[in-house]
Design a protein around this motif. Sequence first.
Motif: not given
Length: 284
Positions: A22-25, A28-34, A57-65, A268-276
């Motif tokens: 599992l990736a660090t937060p 993780h949030v960078r890939e989820l935001t993308d 935009k809330w995700l973008r804030l989390a990504q920018g932290l 569409s497939e990346y959603l399930a693995v973006l956090h790895l």
Amino acid sequence: MTTDDAEGVCLPLYRTQASLALATPENHVRELTDWVEHAFVVRGEAVQQEGWESAYKWLRLAQGLRTMTFDMSYEDGGMCAVGDDFDAVWSEMMEEWQLHLVRLGYVRAALEGFVRVLYPHSSQPATAIEEAEHHLSHRADVWPLHAREVAQHLTAHTRDRADGTAVSVASGVAQAIAVHHQVVHGLAGIPEPIHDVDAKVHAAGREAICAAREASTAVMLGIQLLLARALAEGSIAVLNEDKYLFDGRYVPDGAGGSRWVDDEMPYSEYLAVLHLEPGEPPEL
């Protein structure tokens, strides 16, 4: 500085695996935001589109932290060396703890925004995620790996679950929201360093820091389940593009193992693995 970590580092097994870790937060949030940037509400009204953009935009804030800065010293000029060490260690602890907690607040805001847009009938985020779990229970291809393990670990921190109670992604999100609630309402204790008889200052608060880190991850995994259900039902869609994997990564192969992907993958497939976590490529 005479410091030592008396409690050890809280690193769950799912963060230390050789592959499929599992990736660090922050990753993780960078890939989820993308991913969210490449998705959109299908035939949504203007208010839904606005809500989607707000959640994004809330995700973008989390990504920018990136960092938090604390200086816990009194600077009164009369502090002894051990006192200086204590304040320096305390500052470092607060920086790490608050970094995870601020990120938790941002991703929780994103989660609640997505719930309002996609599942307005749900009174609570955990309820919407529970429904998503039920709808996707037979879809191993869209289920985020480690999601229940994160919930299990986070629940172990709270120690308020009766033995035998089933752990779900929804319960993990509920625990994460409880962690955030404790802090914003002043109910959480503020950890401090400790020192022993040899005047060595020890970092402390590892459990609080770990709980805050895993809480933000639990919320992001909950968001992924919500998005996976919405994608399966056709209420959101993703642009007809592929995700380019700069580093490559292992992804589940559907048979309990993993396969290496080092080129492109449909969003569409990346959603399930973006956090790895990206891994080392297999030896040729």
